[in-house]
Write an enzyme that holds these catalytic residues in place. Sequence first.
Site, PDB file in Angstrom:
ATOM      1  N   THR A  49     -45.316 -24.304  17.812  1.00  0.00           N
ATOM      2  CA  THR A  49     -46.599 -23.759  17.362  1.00  0.00           C
ATOM      3  C   THR A  49     -46.903 -22.515  18.189  1.00  0.00           C
ATOM      4  OG1 THR A  49     -48.035 -24.898  18.967  1.00  0.00           O
ATOM      5  CG2 THR A  49     -47.348 -26.162  17.024  1.00  0.00           C
ATOM      6  N   CYS A  50     -48.060 -21.899  17.948  1.00  0.00           N
ATOM      7  CA  CYS A  50     -48.402 -20.700  18.716  1.00  0.00           C
ATOM      8  C   CYS A  50     -48.637 -21.019  20.186  1.00  0.00           C
ATOM      9  CB  CYS A  50     -49.633 -20.023  18.121  1.00  0.00           C
ATOM     10  SG  CYS A  50     -51.094 -21.085  18.052  1.00  0.00           S
ATOM     11  N   GLU A 110     -58.375 -31.309  19.664  1.00  0.00           N
ATOM     12  CA  GLU A 110     -58.282 -30.610  18.363  1.00  0.00           C
ATOM     13  C   GLU A 110     -57.288 -31.340  17.455  1.00  0.00           C
ATOM     14  OE1 GLU A 110     -55.709 -28.685  17.055  1.00  0.00           O
ATOM     15  OE2 GLU A 110     -54.305 -28.481  18.705  1.00  0.00           O
ATOM     16  N   PRO A 111     -57.635 -31.476  16.163  1.00  0.00           N
ATOM     17  CA  PRO A 111     -56.830 -32.302  15.255  1.00  0.00           C
ATOM     18  C   PRO A 111     -55.624 -31.599  14.637  1.00  0.00           C
ATOM     19  CG  PRO A 111     -58.784 -31.521  14.115  1.00  0.00           C
ATOM     20  CD  PRO A 111     -58.880 -31.001  15.531  1.00  0.00           C
ATOM     21  N   GLN A 116     -49.225 -30.508  12.787  1.00  0.00           N
ATOM     22  CA  GLN A 116     -48.064 -29.694  13.157  1.00  0.00           C
ATOM     23  C   GLN A 116     -46.900 -30.571  13.621  1.00  0.00           C
ATOM     24  OE1 GLN A 116     -50.303 -27.350  15.958  1.00  0.00           O
ATOM     25  NE2 GLN A 116     -50.455 -25.607  14.567  1.00  0.00           N
ATOM     26  N   ALA A 186     -66.756 -10.620   8.466  1.00  0.00           N
ATOM     27  CA  ALA A 186     -65.517 -11.146   7.863  1.00  0.00           C
ATOM     28  C   ALA A 186     -64.411 -11.232   8.901  1.00  0.00           C
ATOM     29  CB  ALA A 186     -65.081 -10.263   6.690  1.00  0.00           C
ATOM     30  N   GLY A 187     -64.810 -11.414  10.159  1.00  0.00           N
ATOM     31  CA  GLY A 187     -63.836 -11.530  11.240  1.00  0.00           C
ATOM     32  C   GLY A 187     -63.304 -12.947  11.374  1.00  0.00           C
ATOM     33  N   GLU A 188     -62.579 -13.178  12.462  1.00  0.00           N
ATOM     34  CA  GLU A 188     -61.917 -14.470  12.672  1.00  0.00           C
ATOM     35  C   GLU A 188     -62.913 -15.619  12.761  1.00  0.00           C
ATOM     36  OE1 GLU A 188     -58.981 -16.538  15.996  1.00  0.00           O
ATOM     37  OE2 GLU A 188     -59.114 -14.353  15.894  1.00  0.00           O
ATOM     38  N   ILE A 190     -66.051 -15.881  11.509  1.00  0.00           N
ATOM     39  CA  ILE A 190     -66.640 -16.178  10.199  1.00  0.00           C
ATOM     40  C   ILE A 190     -65.611 -16.839   9.284  1.00  0.00           C
ATOM     41  CG2 ILE A 190     -67.466 -15.090   8.062  1.00  0.00           C
ATOM     42  CD1 ILE A 190     -69.661 -15.461  10.095  1.00  0.00           C
TER      43      ILE A 190
END
Length: 416
Positions: A49-50, A110-111, A116, A186-188, A190
């Site tokens: 993952t990242c 975090e789920p 993943q 409209a950023g990350e 939002i």
Amino acid sequence: MSLVAIGINHKTATVDLREKVAFSPDKIHDAMKSLASRTRSGEAVIVSTCNRTELYCNNGDEADIIAWLEEYHGLDHKDVAPCLYNYHGQDAVRHLMRVASGLDSLILGEPQILGQVKQAFVKAKEAGTVALTIDRLFQNTFSVAKKVRTDTEIGAAAVSVAFAAVSMAKHIFSSISTTKVLLIGAGETIELVAKHLKDNGVASMVVANRTLERAQGMCEEFGATAITLAQIPDYLPKADIVISSTASPLPILGKGMVEKALKQRRHQPMLLVDIAVPRDIEPEVADLDDAFLYTVDDLHSIIEQNMASRKEAAEQAEVITEEQSFLFMDWIRSLESVDSIREYRSQSMAVKDELVERALNKLAQGSDTEQVLIELANRLTNKLIHAPTQALTAASRQGDLNTLGQLRSALGLDKH
């Protein structure tokens, strides 16, 4: 049988190195096949993952697995080794269970990580790198992660600004799915808010942004309507919930605009959540009777309380993963005992078959039957007691009373 987990994550390595050791979706299938070929069992799963890349192998050599990772990505050992962590046996089992339960994540509990890990397991099955042990390990892990989420409150409290904003709306409106929402920006952040709203059944969303094209791109994903900032006065009266996060140096919503909208709404309440810094909504809006304004500071105080709650839940989750890792290792040991029994029986049968064949040959050549039977019994006895005799002798010479006692018990000597 030896389980090995080797990895690198957000706590041990920079994003630059994490990118270099990551496996792209189009290459991970072949990568797992290649990694599995370096193990004695042919079992391997890669979770990439990242924030982490982890290799889970059954019957693999740690040094060889690390060498494979470096070779695959063309990296120097000196650059990778200091950032790696490794676990064996029960520690490897516990680590995977912690990862899947969100206990090792950047955001505690975090789920997304569970999905993943499940995806990585599916890809490994498709690649043919999953057999009995790894299959049982991951299936148990998924059950443990589910148990953690149902038996503790680790996922109940919001710990991101976007999630906290939506959680607040859910507490204020009895049925958030029927509300009309106006998102400004409209950023990350939002975009994440829109995702949480959609996950909670909200179907009516309008996204206002300075650049219409950017808003339209986001709206396609969430089935929302895109408008410009100039159109906000036309849509504001219809909004039950307003969530704003732009990079504007000046407020987007003033007290006068909101007051006018409330009059058109016949003073139906409106929730406004301002998660921008500097603020998008004039603080004086809070003075209006039917406007409920919350800022990013209000959300942060909620997040801090919730994080404390998650940490308490995480302690309960740690107990669950510890207990379940012990149970899994009990299963591993039961497999090993079955293998040992099978091997011991096979060895004994081979000795018997060899000596019986030799005795039958002698009988066929006319040897005395009684003599052949006595010789068979003696040879069989000597063969079967050879290994236990050596073990008893070694334990006696070393003064190892514990092993000696176990051997006597196993051989049934204490019964006489």
